[in-house]
Design an enzyme around this catalytic site. Structure first.
Site, PDB file in Angstrom:
ATOM      1  N   HIS A 202       0.795  -1.202   0.066  1.00 31.53           N
ATOM      2  CA  HIS A 202       0.055  -0.117   0.090  1.00 31.53           C
ATOM      3  C   HIS A 202       0.888   1.336   0.160  1.00 31.53           C
ATOM      4  CE1 HIS A 202      -4.236   2.152   1.658  1.00 31.53           C
ATOM      5  NE2 HIS A 202      -3.027   3.035   1.210  1.00 31.53           N
TER       6      HIS A 202
ATOM      7  N   HIS B  13       1.675   5.313  -1.574  1.00 30.13           N
ATOM      8  CA  HIS B  13       1.141   6.512  -2.216  1.00 30.13           C
ATOM      9  C   HIS B  13       2.644   7.000  -2.717  1.00 30.13           C
ATOM     10  CE1 HIS B  13      -2.907   6.508  -0.691  1.00 30.13           C
ATOM     11  NE2 HIS B  13      -2.367   5.992   0.338  1.00 30.13           N
TER      12      HIS B  13
ATOM     13  N   LYS C  32      -9.024  -0.186  -5.673  1.00 26.84           N
ATOM     14  CA  LYS C  32      -9.134   0.361  -4.352  1.00 26.84           C
ATOM     15  C   LYS C  32     -10.521   1.378  -3.983  1.00 26.84           C
ATOM     16  CE  LYS C  32      -7.652   2.092  -0.240  1.00 26.84           C
ATOM     17  NZ  LYS C  32      -6.486   3.216  -0.200  1.00 26.84           N
TER      18      LYS C  32
ATOM     19  N   HIS D 294     -10.361   1.138   1.830  1.00 27.71           N
ATOM     20  CA  HIS D 294     -10.296   2.033   3.138  1.00 27.71           C
ATOM     21  C   HIS D 294     -11.400   1.816   4.147  1.00 27.71           C
ATOM     22  CE1 HIS D 294      -8.429   5.971   4.939  1.00 27.71           C
ATOM     23  NE2 HIS D 294      -9.765   5.938   5.492  1.00 27.71           N
TER      24      HIS D 294
ATOM     25  N   HIS E 252      -4.730  -0.913   5.714  1.00 17.84           N
ATOM     26  CA  HIS E 252      -4.045  -0.239   6.869  1.00 17.84           C
ATOM     27  C   HIS E 252      -4.924  -0.378   8.158  1.00 17.84           C
ATOM     28  CE1 HIS E 252      -6.978   2.826   5.368  1.00 17.84           C
ATOM     29  NE2 HIS E 252      -6.128   3.144   4.613  1.00 17.84           N
TER      30      HIS E 252
ATOM     31  N   ASP F 211       1.468   2.488   3.379  1.00 19.00           N
ATOM     32  CA  ASP F 211       0.658   3.739   3.261  1.00 19.00           C
ATOM     33  C   ASP F 211       1.425   5.089   3.233  1.00 19.00           C
ATOM     34  OD1 ASP F 211      -1.570   5.023   2.693  1.00 19.00           O
ATOM     35  OD2 ASP F 211      -2.571   4.763   4.907  1.00 19.00           O
TER      36      ASP F 211
HETATM   37  O1  DOR Z   1      -3.276   9.319   6.004  1.00 17.92           O
HETATM   38  C1  DOR Z   1      -3.853   9.091   5.073  1.00 17.92           C
HETATM   39  N1  DOR Z   1      -3.209   9.605   3.986  1.00 17.92           N
HETATM   40  N2  DOR Z   1      -4.751   8.109   4.769  1.00 17.92           N
HETATM   41  C2  DOR Z   1      -5.043   8.065   3.430  1.00 17.92           C
HETATM   42  O2  DOR Z   1      -6.040   7.278   3.737  1.00 17.92           O
HETATM   43  C3  DOR Z   1      -4.711   8.614   2.199  1.00 17.92           C
HETATM   44  C4  DOR Z   1      -3.344   9.112   2.506  1.00 17.92           C
HETATM   45  C5  DOR Z   1      -2.884  10.211   1.689  1.00 17.92           C
HETATM   46  O3  DOR Z   1      -3.030   9.814   0.242  1.00 17.92           O
HETATM   47  O4  DOR Z   1      -2.416  11.164   1.824  1.00 17.92           O
HETATM   48 ZN    ZN Z   2      -3.272   5.057   1.706  1.00 18.39          ZN
END
Ligand code: DOR
Ligand code: ZN
Length: 335
Positions: free
Chosen positions: A12, A14, A95, A132, A166, A238
């Site tokens: 997971h 980003h 997702k 999520h 998460h 995450d």
């Molecule tokens: O803390 C988070 N940041 N939780 C999420 O679900 C998305 C993520 C983000 O993309 O910044």
């Molecule tokens: Zn995430």
């Protein structure tokens, strides 16, 4: 002490886009691959957009061998579209975000019944659904309230490849044990911190994320499950970078930037608990077995010599602050 991991995976991640992607991609390149989140602006909704994003990630990774497991932002759709997604190289799954629950999720789902037909087909086509799982209730109760939805999904679509993303509570772990047909990811920070670390003293915006860190007993249960090699619990960082100006701000963006420290810190924690022998399952084998993945073959060796974590990374005009900024971690990657 040292450990060599085979093809560690971040289930997971980003990476963002543009200049931020150029910074974040190399900082996750010790992993052999990752499940890439689609919540860009606008979200990655079509196979064509996904392939273009995949190519930008590949370029940002440079020479690093890295398997990109791409996701699409879930929207209700029919069999033709789902088949097209499934047949797109690099596609991993969808997702699903409840509408408005977190960063760039405004186009998410407001009622799970909207997704029924799509989920039935996804079940047939064996397309993973990553969720999520938070309600719009009181912030500390959001995950627990959402467990009823997970229960509904696991019961109504028993063959759906469902992942609780998460997870942050002992209650979610109980649900994981109750339903052998689902899996879960857990982040680095949720194995370590509680709400006290975020807001118990001076507010620490770089530890603020969604779902918010919970109670000590939740953190302890998650850590025990990871250390004991729970076969359906997988590492998903995450890692969610935001510019410093969006974190140290009134209206702090949610997300902890753990990509640069994830593997060394995991090794440190597992070693401290005498559980280094379980790290391979947690960061790779469980995911490979569950999903039948075959990431690029790659090893990374970690040893117990300290890593000095930068106070920030620079992404063109912006700074990005990692977890443990300016601190030392007991383990590091052997270069
Ligand atoms: O803390 C988070 N940041 N939780 C999420 O679900 C998305 C993520 C983000 O993309 O910044
Ligand atoms: Zn995430």
């Amino acid at each position: 002490m040292e450990i060599t991991l085979n093809s560690p995976l971040d289930m997971h991640l980003h990476l963002r886009d543009g200049d931020m992607l150029k910074l974040t991609a190399p900082l996750s390149a010790d992993f052999a691959g990752a499940v890439i989140m689609p919540n860009l602006v606008p979200p990655v909704r079509t196979p064509a957009a996904m392939q273009e994003y995949d190519a930008r990630i590949a370029a940002a990774m440079g020479a690093a061998a890295f398997t990109r497991y791409m996701t699409l932002f879930f929207t209700p759709q029919g069999e033709q579209e789902l088949l097209a997604a499934k047949n797109t190289p690099g596609f991993f799954g969808f997702k699903l975000y409840p509408a408005g629950i977190t960063t760039n999720s405004e186009g998410g789902i407001s009622n799970i019944a909207q997704a029924d037909t799509t989920l039935r087909i996804m079940e047939e086509l064996e397309i993973p659904l990553l969720v999520h799982g938070e309600s719009h209730g009181f912030v500390m109760d959001r995950e627990q309230e959402f467990l009823a939805v997970y229960r509904h999904l696991a019961t109504r679509y028993p063959r759906l490849r469902l992942s609780m993303e998460h997870i942050t509570t002992a209650a979610a772990l109980q649900l994981l044990d109750e339903f052998p047909n689902i899996c879960a990811t857990v982040t680095l920070q949720h194995l370590i911190i509680t709400l006290d670390d975020v807001a118990g003293g001076a507010l620490r915006p770089h530890l603020f994320c969604k779902p918010i860190a919970k109670r000590p007993e939740d953190r302890d249960a998650l850590l025990q499950a990871a250390l004991s090699g729970h076969p359906r619990l997988m590492f998903g960082s995450d890692s969610a970078p935001h510019p410093r100006s969006r974190k140290e701000a009134c209206g702090c963006a949610a997300g902890v930037f753990t990509g640069p420290v994830a593997l060394p810190k995991l090794a440190e924690i597992f070693a401290a608990h005498g559980a280094l022998n379980q790290l391979q399952s947690f960061v790779s084998d469980n995911a490979c077995r569950w999903y039948g993945l075959q990431p690029v073959q790659k090893t990374v060796t970690l040893q117990d010599t300290p890593m000095a974590v930068p106070t920030s990374y620079r992404s063109y005009g912006e700074q990005v602050v990692p977890m443990y900024a300016g601190e030392s971690i007991g383990w590091s990657v052997v270069r």
